[in-house]
Design a protein around this motif. Structure first.
Motif, PDB file in Angstrom:
ATOM      1  N   LYS A 138       0.819  -1.214   0.000  1.00  0.00           N
ATOM      2  CA  LYS A 138       0.000   0.000   0.000  1.00  0.00           C
ATOM      3  C   LYS A 138       0.855   1.267   0.000  1.00  0.00           C
ATOM      4  CE  LYS A 138      -4.021  -2.150   2.096  1.00  0.00           C
ATOM      5  NZ  LYS A 138      -4.122  -3.008   0.989  1.00  0.00           N
ATOM      6  N   ARG A 139       2.134   1.121   0.344  1.00  0.00           N
ATOM      7  CA  ARG A 139       3.047   2.269   0.334  1.00  0.00           C
ATOM      8  C   ARG A 139       3.745   2.449  -1.003  1.00  0.00           C
ATOM      9  NH1 ARG A 139       7.109   2.753   4.636  1.00  0.00           N
ATOM     10  NH2 ARG A 139       6.963   4.900   3.990  1.00  0.00           N
ATOM     11  N   LEU A 140       3.527   1.521  -1.934  1.00  0.00           N
ATOM     12  CA  LEU A 140       4.204   1.572  -3.224  1.00  0.00           C
ATOM     13  C   LEU A 140       3.255   2.095  -4.299  1.00  0.00           C
ATOM     14  CD1 LEU A 140       6.639   0.998  -5.048  1.00  0.00           C
ATOM     15  CD2 LEU A 140       5.823  -1.368  -5.249  1.00  0.00           C
ATOM     16  N   GLU A 141       3.710   3.136  -4.981  1.00  0.00           N
ATOM     17  CA  GLU A 141       2.979   3.658  -6.120  1.00  0.00           C
ATOM     18  C   GLU A 141       3.898   3.581  -7.332  1.00  0.00           C
ATOM     19  OE1 GLU A 141       0.219   7.194  -6.120  1.00  0.00           O
ATOM     20  OE2 GLU A 141       2.000   8.071  -7.069  1.00  0.00           O
ATOM     21  N   MET A 142       3.434   2.930  -8.373  1.00  0.00           N
ATOM     22  CA  MET A 142       4.213   2.807  -9.601  1.00  0.00           C
ATOM     23  C   MET A 142       3.605   3.739 -10.631  1.00  0.00           C
ATOM     24  SD  MET A 142       5.214  -1.191  -9.625  1.00  0.00           S
ATOM     25  CE  MET A 142       6.886  -0.907 -10.159  1.00  0.00           C
ATOM     26  N   GLU A 143       4.460   4.553 -11.240  1.00  0.00           N
ATOM     27  CA  GLU A 143       4.011   5.511 -12.233  1.00  0.00           C
ATOM     28  C   GLU A 143       4.400   5.034 -13.621  1.00  0.00           C
ATOM     29  OE1 GLU A 143       5.632   9.355 -11.338  1.00  0.00           O
ATOM     30  OE2 GLU A 143       4.834   9.328  -9.303  1.00  0.00           O
ATOM     31  N   ILE A 144       3.424   5.087 -14.531  1.00  0.00           N
ATOM     32  CA  ILE A 144       3.717   4.789 -15.925  1.00  0.00           C
ATOM     33  C   ILE A 144       3.322   5.997 -16.760  1.00  0.00           C
ATOM     34  CG2 ILE A 144       3.416   2.300 -15.640  1.00  0.00           C
ATOM     35  CD1 ILE A 144       0.747   2.612 -17.165  1.00  0.00           C
ATOM     36  N   THR A 145       4.032   6.188 -17.858  1.00  0.00           N
ATOM     37  CA  THR A 145       3.706   7.290 -18.756  1.00  0.00           C
ATOM     38  C   THR A 145       2.785   6.772 -19.859  1.00  0.00           C
ATOM     39  OG1 THR A 145       5.631   6.872 -20.141  1.00  0.00           O
ATOM     40  CG2 THR A 145       5.904   8.460 -18.319  1.00  0.00           C
ATOM     41  N   GLU A 146       2.243   7.706 -20.592  1.00  0.00           N
ATOM     42  CA  GLU A 146       1.337   7.340 -21.675  1.00  0.00           C
ATOM     43  C   GLU A 146       2.031   6.488 -22.734  1.00  0.00           C
ATOM     44  OE1 GLU A 146      -0.398  11.041 -22.952  1.00  0.00           O
ATOM     45  OE2 GLU A 146      -1.885  10.963 -21.377  1.00  0.00           O
ATOM     46  N   SER A 147       3.366   6.584 -22.822  1.00  0.00           N
ATOM     47  CA  SER A 147       4.083   5.772 -23.817  1.00  0.00           C
ATOM     48  C   SER A 147       3.893   4.283 -23.546  1.00  0.00           C
ATOM     49  CB  SER A 147       5.571   6.123 -23.851  1.00  0.00           C
ATOM     50  OG  SER A 147       6.177   5.837 -22.607  1.00  0.00           O
ATOM     51  N   VAL A 148       3.755   3.896 -22.283  1.00  0.00           N
ATOM     52  CA  VAL A 148       3.479   2.493 -21.950  1.00  0.00           C
ATOM     53  C   VAL A 148       2.118   2.098 -22.507  1.00  0.00           C
ATOM     54  CG1 VAL A 148       3.013   0.881 -20.051  1.00  0.00           C
ATOM     55  CG2 VAL A 148       4.968   2.417 -19.917  1.00  0.00           C
ATOM     56  N   LEU A 149       1.174   3.039 -22.473  1.00  0.00           N
ATOM     57  CA  LEU A 149      -0.172   2.742 -22.947  1.00  0.00           C
ATOM     58  C   LEU A 149      -0.238   2.607 -24.460  1.00  0.00           C
ATOM     59  CD1 LEU A 149      -2.333   4.973 -20.626  1.00  0.00           C
ATOM     60  CD2 LEU A 149      -1.762   2.561 -20.394  1.00  0.00           C
ATOM     61  N   LEU A 150       0.742   3.189 -25.152  1.00  0.00           N
ATOM     62  CA  LEU A 150       0.764   3.033 -26.605  1.00  0.00           C
ATOM     63  C   LEU A 150       0.881   1.566 -26.986  1.00  0.00           C
ATOM     64  CD1 LEU A 150       3.020   6.020 -27.721  1.00  0.00           C
ATOM     65  CD2 LEU A 150       0.550   5.770 -27.999  1.00  0.00           C
ATOM     66  N   GLN A 151       1.497   0.786 -26.105  1.00  0.00           N
ATOM     67  CA  GLN A 151       1.638  -0.648 -26.323  1.00  0.00           C
ATOM     68  C   GLN A 151       0.632  -1.373 -25.430  1.00  0.00           C
ATOM     69  OE1 GLN A 151       5.574  -0.866 -24.906  1.00  0.00           O
ATOM     70  NE2 GLN A 151       6.346   0.522 -26.436  1.00  0.00           N
ATOM     71  N   CYS A 152      -0.571  -0.848 -25.355  1.00  0.00           N
ATOM     72  CA  CYS A 152      -1.578  -1.317 -24.415  1.00  0.00           C
ATOM     73  C   CYS A 152      -2.158  -2.658 -24.854  1.00  0.00           C
ATOM     74  CB  CYS A 152      -2.677  -0.261 -24.276  1.00  0.00           C
ATOM     75  SG  CYS A 152      -3.492  -0.339 -22.689  1.00  0.00           S
ATOM     76  N   SER A 153      -1.351  -3.673 -24.749  1.00  0.00           N
ATOM     77  CA  SER A 153      -1.766  -5.010 -25.133  1.00  0.00           C
ATOM     78  C   SER A 153      -2.499  -5.681 -23.975  1.00  0.00           C
ATOM     79  CB  SER A 153      -0.526  -5.840 -25.497  1.00  0.00           C
ATOM     80  OG  SER A 153       0.265  -6.040 -24.334  1.00  0.00           O
ATOM     81  N   VAL A 154      -3.090  -6.799 -24.252  1.00  0.00           N
ATOM     82  CA  VAL A 154      -3.747  -7.585 -23.211  1.00  0.00           C
ATOM     83  C   VAL A 154      -2.729  -7.941 -22.131  1.00  0.00           C
ATOM     84  CG1 VAL A 154      -4.894  -9.781 -22.747  1.00  0.00           C
ATOM     85  CG2 VAL A 154      -5.513  -8.467 -24.780  1.00  0.00           C
ATOM     86  N   LYS A 155      -1.489  -8.258 -22.536  1.00  0.00           N
ATOM     87  CA  LYS A 155      -0.419  -8.606 -21.591  1.00  0.00           C
ATOM     88  C   LYS A 155      -0.112  -7.420 -20.665  1.00  0.00           C
ATOM     89  CE  LYS A 155       4.510  -8.947 -21.519  1.00  0.00           C
ATOM     90  NZ  LYS A 155       4.515  -7.699 -20.799  1.00  0.00           N
ATOM     91  N   ASN A 156       0.022  -6.204 -21.238  1.00  0.00           N
ATOM     92  CA  ASN A 156       0.342  -5.031 -20.426  1.00  0.00           C
ATOM     93  C   ASN A 156      -0.773  -4.724 -19.429  1.00  0.00           C
ATOM     94  OD1 ASN A 156       2.640  -4.856 -21.937  1.00  0.00           O
ATOM     95  ND2 ASN A 156       2.170  -2.886 -22.860  1.00  0.00           N
ATOM     96  N   ILE A 157      -2.001  -4.788 -19.904  1.00  0.00           N
ATOM     97  CA  ILE A 157      -3.128  -4.531 -19.007  1.00  0.00           C
ATOM     98  C   ILE A 157      -3.188  -5.607 -17.926  1.00  0.00           C
ATOM     99  CG2 ILE A 157      -5.648  -4.425 -18.865  1.00  0.00           C
ATOM    100  CD1 ILE A 157      -5.583  -3.027 -21.601  1.00  0.00           C
ATOM    101  N   GLY A 158      -2.897  -6.840 -18.305  1.00  0.00           N
ATOM    102  CA  GLY A 158      -2.847  -7.924 -17.322  1.00  0.00           C
ATOM    103  C   GLY A 158      -1.789  -7.676 -16.258  1.00  0.00           C
ATOM    104  N   THR A 159      -0.624  -7.191 -16.663  1.00  0.00           N
ATOM    105  CA  THR A 159       0.447  -6.885 -15.705  1.00  0.00           C
ATOM    106  C   THR A 159       0.008  -5.791 -14.745  1.00  0.00           C
ATOM    107  OG1 THR A 159       2.168  -7.554 -17.272  1.00  0.00           O
ATOM    108  CG2 THR A 159       2.841  -6.100 -15.469  1.00  0.00           C
ATOM    109  N   LEU A 160      -0.645  -4.763 -15.268  1.00  0.00           N
ATOM    110  CA  LEU A 160      -1.137  -3.695 -14.395  1.00  0.00           C
ATOM    111  C   LEU A 160      -2.152  -4.227 -13.391  1.00  0.00           C
ATOM    112  CD1 LEU A 160      -1.426  -0.816 -16.998  1.00  0.00           C
ATOM    113  CD2 LEU A 160       0.135  -0.912 -15.049  1.00  0.00           C
TER     114      LEU A 160
END
Length: 169
Positions: A29-51
């Motif tokens: 709960k103390r960990l926040e991971m930040e991603i930029t929109e560039s990660v979303l450009l590759q918004c595959s099922v795998k990436n969304i699954g990882t999130l």
């Protein structure tokens, strides 16, 4: 923790984060991971699954530099974000631009409607701080609150209860 698009491609990312949390003893709960929109450009099922795996660990996911990339607004409903970080380019002109204020108001309203917090990045003046508070930003960060520094200085600041990111309200 900022997560690059390259790091995000690691198929074992969620397991690595889980191991690091276990070894360090830090609450997820103390960990926040930040991603930029560039990660979303590759918004595959795998990436969304990882999130979703990271969220399943209790880790918070923030969309950094919102509005500066090419992502679709639909990503805000497909990806489990808890926070939108409003890019400093929108904060910089708040004191002189009604357009900047309109963008800020829109982002804050959108985030609130979707149940997300907002962080206004790059707050450097008291006037900017007052404006982002007035518009309802949840958090702020920037040089007005604290400047980057050596780890030992940051530890002391955190120990004393003064953080570089604090509640705006």
């Amino acid at each position: 923790v900022n997560l690059s698009a390259v790091q995000f491609q690691n198929a074992d990312l969620a397991n690595q984060v889980e191991r690091i949390l276990s070894v360090s003893g830090m609450s997820s709960k103390r960990l926040e991971m930040e991603i930029t929109e560039s990660v979303l450009l590759q918004c595959s099922v795998k990436n969304i699954g990882t999130l979703h795996e990271l969220r399943g660990l209790g880790v918070s996911i923030a969309l950094d530099d919102f509005g500066t990339g090419y992502s679709s607004l639909s990503s805000l409903t497909n990806v489990p974000f808890q926070k939108i970080k409003i890019d400093r380019s929108f904060v910089r002109d708040l004191a002189v631009s009604m357009e900047a204020r309109a963008i800020l108001a829109t982002i804050v309203d959108l985030a609130r409607t979707l149940g997300m917090r907002t962080t206004a990045e790059g707050v450097e003046t008291t006037e900017q701080l007052e404006i982002v508070k007035e518009y309802g930003c949840t958090l702020v960060q920037g040089f007005l609150l604290n400047r980057p520094g050596p780890a030992d200085v940051i530890r002391k600041i955190l120990h004393d209860g003064i953080a570089g990111q604090r509640d705006a309200a």
